[in-house]
Write an enzyme that holds these catalytic residues in place. Structure first.
Site: not given
Length: 463
Positions: A344-345, A387
């Site tokens: 996950d960004i 994301e």
């Protein structure tokens, strides 16, 4: 009736039916193209309104900072624009655009008459009432009112009051208090609220009318499709009946053509006869081959689209679910080690909020490119959603997956992204254990990712 006349009549009937089929298919294509163009116009409409709203938001940021800051350099930068010539309230948008440029913000010009006409045509196509179209320009008027209040506050702080012509040319004592009062006034707050509310309302209404328009096109396309099927069946019936009458003049050539088709199916070299290359049957067969090639290419492209995320060009959720199912089978049937890495960004919402969704999409593409370069050929990399990304590592235990995850984490940390420069990502790693369900493995990876987030982000955690 002469054979030549029968042949002529046959081809006339066939030609008429083919023309009807082509017209029907053309109608279907036209409807599909209309739907595509309407979606493009809808995007342009959204983009225009959003960009104009961004202009207002950017200037509001500058205005509020100007009112509340004691930074003389900041104030001087804005004053330099206003001092170029005598201030005129009629040029309020020009001043705003010059100020935005001075502070290096993107600027969208006012809606031109040509663009207004294009918007009107677009809204008429989807049958939006005139009253809703006028609301777009009511928003534009409210934005101008908001600008007038902001410039009144700026000029109050600069020591200028409005003359009888509505221009700020009368020199008066500077008033921080009056400027702040305008900023906190109910009129100012209401204008901001009305602008945002009107834009949200417009977007909702446009979506509703676009959806109704597209549904109408789908109904028309469905009717055309059914009609084309009927005409095609009639065409086949005509061919079948005519066969018995044209046996001597048509059946023999068709037998040769049938042999040619068989050779094509077996990938053998086809020896075309000159007569077949020039007559009507040859033309039909050549057209059929070209059409088959086109259909084959379209099917391949469609298959690719169905398994690929459009934005990042990685595997999509459908493909990832399929690979997870294969991994589950191999673990439980052959005890093959498999691991998953959930990524996950970090703080990605801030990118969209600060730079907009266009830059957000650019960041997602760059992030996908980083992962693609570093994963192994045996790994399956895909976009899990938003994301979040998922890597399914075949023949890999949890130690190997953690090593890969740490390598990816470092690559992301070192990469210089567009506009936002540096971003980080958090990683959750889990492996398949015997009798684990797919949901249990994903839950473990998700819990590990949650721990990475809770412990400061930019970390690799495993379960």
């Amino acid at each position: 009736m002469k054979v030549s006349n029968k042949i002529g009549l046959f081809f006339i009937i066939v030609a008429i039916l083919l023309v009807i089929v082509i017209i029907t298919l053309s109608t279907m294509f036209t409807d599909a193209k209309k739907a595509e163009l309407i979606q493009e116009e809808r995007f342009k409409f959204y983009e225009l309104v959003v960009q104009h709203k961004q202009n207002t938001d950017y200037f509001t940021d500058i205005f509020i900072t100007y009112i509340n800051t004691n930074d003389q350099k900041y104030r001087q930068k804005l004053d330099n624009v206003l001092n170029k010539e005598d201030y005129s309230n009629k040029k309020i948008r020009d001043y705003r655009n010059d100020i935005l440029k001075a502070f290096k913000y993107p600027v969208v010009s006012s809606i031109s008459d040509v663009r207004k006409l294009e918007l009107k045509i677009f809204l008429q196509k989807i049958k939006v009432p005139q009253s809703k179209f006028d609301k777009l320009f009511e928003v534009d008027d409210k934005i101008k009112e908001l600008l007038s209040l902001e410039f009144e506050a700026i000029n109050a702080l600069r020591g200028y009051a409005m003359d009888k012509n509505g221009d700020f040319t009368v020199k008066v004592p500077a008033s921080d208090k009056y400027a702040s009062a305008l900023l906190l006034s109910e009129e100012y707050r209401n204008l901001k609220k009305e602008i945002n509310g009107s834009i949200d309302y417009l977007f909702g209404e446009i979506d509703l009318y676009v959806e109704m328009y597209i549904k109408q096109l789908e109904r028309e396309e469905n009717v055309a499709y059914k009609f084309s099927i009927v005409i095609t069946m009639v065409l086949l019936l005509v061919v079948f009946i005519s066969y018995f009458n044209f046996k001597n003049s048509i059946v023999n050539p068709l037998e040769k053509l049938a042999l040619w088709i068989e050779q094509m199916k077996e990938n053998k070299t086809i020896e075309k006869e000159i007569s077949f290359q020039k007559d009507e049957i040859g033309i039909v067969m050549n057209s059929f081959i070209n059409m088959a090639d086109t259909i084959k290419k379209d099917m391949e492209e469609l298959e690719s689209l169905s398994t690929t995320d459009i934005l990042t060009k990685l595997k999509n959720r459908v493909t990832l679910d399929k690979v997870l199912g294969e991994a589950h089978y191999n673990v439980n049937r052959y005890l093959t080690p498999y691991s998953v890495i959930m990524i996950d960004i970090d703080y990605f919402k801030e990118v969209n909020d600060k730079y907009g969704h266009i830059i957000g999409d650019v960041i997602l593409k760059e992030f996908a490119s980083i992962l693609s370069k570093e994963v192994r050929m045996s790994d399956t990399l895909g976009r899990w959603g938003g994301e979040e990304f998922l890597i399914i590592c075949a023949n890999t235990n949890i130690n190997g997956a953690c090593i890969l995850a740490e390598k990816l984490r470092k690559c992301v940390e070192d990469f210089e992204f567009t506009r936002v420069e540096h971003k980080t990502a958090s990683f959750g790693v889990a492996d398949f254990e015997y009798a684990d369900t797919i949901e249990e493995v994903l839950e473990k990876a998700d819990q590990a990712l949650y721990e990475a987030k809770e412990n400061g982000r930019n970390l690799v955690k495993f379960k």
